[in-house]
Motif scaffolding. Structure first.
Motif, PDB file in Angstrom:
ATOM      1  N   PRO A   8       0.831  -1.209   0.000  1.00  0.00           N
ATOM      2  CA  PRO A   8       0.000   0.000   0.000  1.00  0.00           C
ATOM      3  C   PRO A   8       0.868   1.263   0.000  1.00  0.00           C
ATOM      4  O   PRO A   8       1.926   1.303   0.650  1.00  0.00           O
ATOM      5  N   ASP A   9       0.430   2.271  -0.718  1.00  0.00           N
ATOM      6  CA  ASP A   9       1.202   3.510  -0.817  1.00  0.00           C
ATOM      7  C   ASP A   9       1.531   4.092   0.551  1.00  0.00           C
ATOM      8  O   ASP A   9       2.650   4.551   0.793  1.00  0.00           O
ATOM      9  N   GLN A  10       0.562   4.094   1.470  1.00  0.00           N
ATOM     10  CA  GLN A  10       0.781   4.714   2.772  1.00  0.00           C
ATOM     11  C   GLN A  10       1.850   3.982   3.573  1.00  0.00           C
ATOM     12  O   GLN A  10       2.625   4.607   4.305  1.00  0.00           O
ATOM     13  N   ILE A  11       1.897   2.654   3.440  1.00  0.00           N
ATOM     14  CA  ILE A  11       2.944   1.880   4.121  1.00  0.00           C
ATOM     15  C   ILE A  11       4.313   2.291   3.598  1.00  0.00           C
ATOM     16  O   ILE A  11       5.260   2.502   4.363  1.00  0.00           O
ATOM     17  N   ALA A  12       4.433   2.410   2.287  1.00  0.00           N
ATOM     18  CA  ALA A  12       5.708   2.811   1.685  1.00  0.00           C
ATOM     19  C   ALA A  12       6.106   4.212   2.112  1.00  0.00           C
ATOM     20  O   ALA A  12       7.275   4.477   2.418  1.00  0.00           O
ATOM     21  N   VAL A  13       5.133   5.109   2.156  1.00  0.00           N
ATOM     22  CA  VAL A  13       5.411   6.497   2.553  1.00  0.00           C
ATOM     23  C   VAL A  13       5.920   6.553   3.984  1.00  0.00           C
ATOM     24  O   VAL A  13       6.924   7.218   4.290  1.00  0.00           O
ATOM     25  N   GLU A  14       5.244   5.867   4.895  1.00  0.00           N
ATOM     26  CA  GLU A  14       5.650   5.895   6.304  1.00  0.00           C
ATOM     27  C   GLU A  14       6.999   5.218   6.506  1.00  0.00           C
ATOM     28  O   GLU A  14       7.818   5.670   7.316  1.00  0.00           O
ATOM     29  N   PHE A  15       7.254   4.147   5.766  1.00  0.00           N
ATOM     30  CA  PHE A  15       8.535   3.436   5.852  1.00  0.00           C
ATOM     31  C   PHE A  15       9.689   4.376   5.484  1.00  0.00           C
ATOM     32  O   PHE A  15      10.685   4.486   6.226  1.00  0.00           O
ATOM     33  N   LEU A  16       9.586   5.060   4.359  1.00  0.00           N
ATOM     34  CA  LEU A  16      10.672   5.925   3.904  1.00  0.00           C
ATOM     35  C   LEU A  16      10.782   7.195   4.744  1.00  0.00           C
ATOM     36  O   LEU A  16      11.885   7.681   5.011  1.00  0.00           O
TER      37      LEU A  16
END
Length: 203
Positions: free
Chosen positions: A146-154
């Protein structure tokens, strides 16, 4: 002619005084945050540090929150201009190097952010990074993530690395640190699309 020239110069002189006063107040705020935390700082303390009277403060800002907002906006605009001047295709995440360079140039501000991570001034920086990451990841995240997971990870990885670097006294140059970040970020989150080949070339 001479009188007219002097008259025309007056607004410039006034603008310079305004800019100087605002710069002093913003610098005072940045210096005080690591010492006191934003919530505990008073307008009186800001004025004393800046050597500016209370009435002058309220001429420029409604309260210390307005000063905080103006201070962060100034610095975020600097980062944005630096980011816009770079060729985004040269690296996977164009936001990172300008932020590292800014952190080196404006050490007291970033030490203040690190010293008060729970404060709104730090939240503003996190939101700026989050928006930059979301923009650059649009349509490029791997399938199934999910986009939000990737955003929070980075976002979390970048801010953790930035915090370590500042607290350690800048042991690497910004471009060196950015190279490490780019490699780790693209390894941890391989990008889809044409940008993936560019990021792999830097690895």
């Amino acid at each position: 002619m001479h009188t007219k020239s002097r008259t025309n110069d007056r607004p410039v002189a006034i603008d310079r005084r305004v800019a100087r006063t605002r710069a002093l107040l913003k610098q005072a705020l940045v210096e005080l945050i690591p010492e006191r935390g934003f919530a505990a700082i008073t307008v009186e303390e800001i004025c004393a540090r800046a050597n500016v009277g209370r009435s002058t403060f309220y001429t420029h800002y409604e309260d210390k929150e307005a000063l905080r907002q103006a201070t962060m906006e100034d610095h975020l605009q600097k980062i944005g201009r630096a980011r816009g001047s770079q060729h985004e295709g040269d690296q996977a995440f164009a936001f990172s190097l300008p932020m590292f360079e800014h952190a080196l140039e404006f050490g007291p501000l970033h030490r203040a952010l690190i010293a008060d991570r729970r404060d709104a001034i730090h939240d503003q920086l996190r939101d700026k990074v989050r928006k930059a990451v979301r923009c650059e990841l649009a349509g490029r995240t791997p399938d199934g993530i999910p986009d939000q997971i990737a955003v929070e990870f980075l976002t979390g990885a970048f801010l953790a690395l930035l915090g370590w670097w500042v607290e350690s006294g800048y042991p690497l140059q910004p471009v060196e640190l950015d190279d490490h970040f780019q490699k780790l970020a693209t390894a941890g989150l391989p990008l889809t699309g044409s940008e993936q080949a560019t990021s792999q070339a830097h690895a």
